[in-house]
Design a protein around this motif. Structure first.
Motif, short mmCIF file in Angstrom:
data_model
loop_
_atom_site.label_atom_id
_atom_site.label_comp_id
_atom_site.label_asym_id
_atom_site.label_seq_id
_atom_site.Cartn_x
_atom_site.Cartn_y
_atom_site.Cartn_z
N VAL A 45 0.84 -1.20 0.00
CA VAL A 45 0.00 0.00 0.00
C VAL A 45 0.88 1.25 0.00
N GLY A 46 0.66 2.12 -0.99
CA GLY A 46 1.40 3.36 -1.09
C GLY A 46 0.58 4.57 -0.70
N ILE A 47 -0.75 4.45 -0.82
CA ILE A 47 -1.66 5.55 -0.47
C ILE A 47 -2.82 4.97 0.31
N LEU A 48 -3.13 5.60 1.43
CA LEU A 48 -4.29 5.23 2.24
C LEU A 48 -5.25 6.40 2.22
N ARG A 63 -3.44 9.23 14.94
CA ARG A 63 -3.61 10.34 13.99
C ARG A 63 -2.28 11.02 13.70
N THR A 64 -1.46 11.18 14.71
CA THR A 64 -0.14 11.79 14.53
C THR A 64 0.72 10.92 13.63
N THR A 65 0.70 9.62 13.87
CA THR A 65 1.46 8.68 13.04
C THR A 65 1.00 8.76 11.59
N LEU A 66 -0.31 8.81 11.38
CA LEU A 66 -0.85 8.88 10.02
C LEU A 66 -0.48 10.18 9.33
N SER A 67 -0.54 11.29 10.04
CA SER A 67 -0.23 12.57 9.41
C SER A 67 1.26 12.70 9.08
N ASP A 68 2.13 11.99 9.81
CA ASP A 68 3.56 12.03 9.55
C ASP A 68 4.02 10.95 8.57
N SER A 69 3.12 10.02 8.23
CA SER A 69 3.49 8.89 7.40
C SER A 69 3.77 9.31 5.95
N VAL A 70 4.86 8.79 5.42
CA VAL A 70 5.19 9.03 4.01
C VAL A 70 4.81 7.80 3.19
N LYS A 71 5.02 6.63 3.72
CA LYS A 71 4.63 5.39 3.04
C LYS A 71 3.91 4.51 4.02
N PRO A 72 2.63 4.37 3.90
CA PRO A 72 1.80 4.99 2.87
C PRO A 72 1.49 6.46 3.18
N THR A 73 1.26 7.19 2.13
CA THR A 73 0.80 8.57 2.28
C THR A 73 -0.68 8.50 2.61
N VAL A 74 -1.08 9.17 3.66
CA VAL A 74 -2.47 9.12 4.12
C VAL A 74 -3.18 10.39 3.69
N ILE A 75 -4.31 10.21 3.02
CA ILE A 75 -5.10 11.34 2.54
C ILE A 75 -6.49 11.24 3.16
N ALA A 76 -6.89 12.28 3.88
CA ALA A 76 -8.22 12.34 4.48
C ALA A 76 -9.10 13.20 3.57
N ILE A 77 -10.26 12.66 3.24
CA ILE A 77 -11.19 13.37 2.36
C ILE A 77 -12.44 13.72 3.16
N GLY A 78 -12.86 14.96 3.06
CA GLY A 78 -14.06 15.39 3.77
C GLY A 78 -13.81 15.59 5.24
N GLY A 79 -14.79 16.10 5.94
CA GLY A 79 -14.65 16.32 7.37
C GLY A 79 -13.69 17.44 7.68
#
Length: 100
Positions: A45-48, A63-79
């Motif tokens: 997985v390269g993008i979450l 949430r902090t881990t996800l926002s700092d993650s490069v692989k996979p890059t985490v993209i939040a949509i909406g909200g």
């Protein structure tokens, strides 16, 4: 590299129709946290992609881990995801600003 999507059934439906195979339906925050951990451990997985509201339900440390993650890059949509824009996340993960 693959794209993974985590969210409620309505959120992931469009991604399934677009052909993304790694879609995970979850309604409760503890299930979402388990799925996020599983996807973060998946080397393919390269993008979450997640719903911003679901991301807000996760524990602060995750949430902090996800926002700092490069692989996979985490993209939040909406909200109210806040943080870096998609442009900034792509720039950080690829190393170049693709919009220039």
């Amino acid at each position: 590299m693959e794209i993974a999507v985590i969210g409620n059934s309505e959120f992931i439906l469009g991604f399934r129709l677009a052909g993304i195979q790694k879609t995970y339906a979850a309604e409760e925050s503890d299930v979402i946290a388990d799925l996020v951990t599983m996807v973060m451990d998946d080397a393919e997985v390269g993008i979450l992609v997640m719903n911003g509201e679901d991301m807000a339900k996760l524990p602060l440390r995750m949430r902090t881990t996800l926002s700092d993650s490069v692989k996979p890059t985490v993209i939040a949509i909406g909200g109210e995801e806040g943080g870096l824009s998609i442009r900034e996340r792509i720039k950080r993960s690829v190393g170049v600003d693709l919009w220039k």
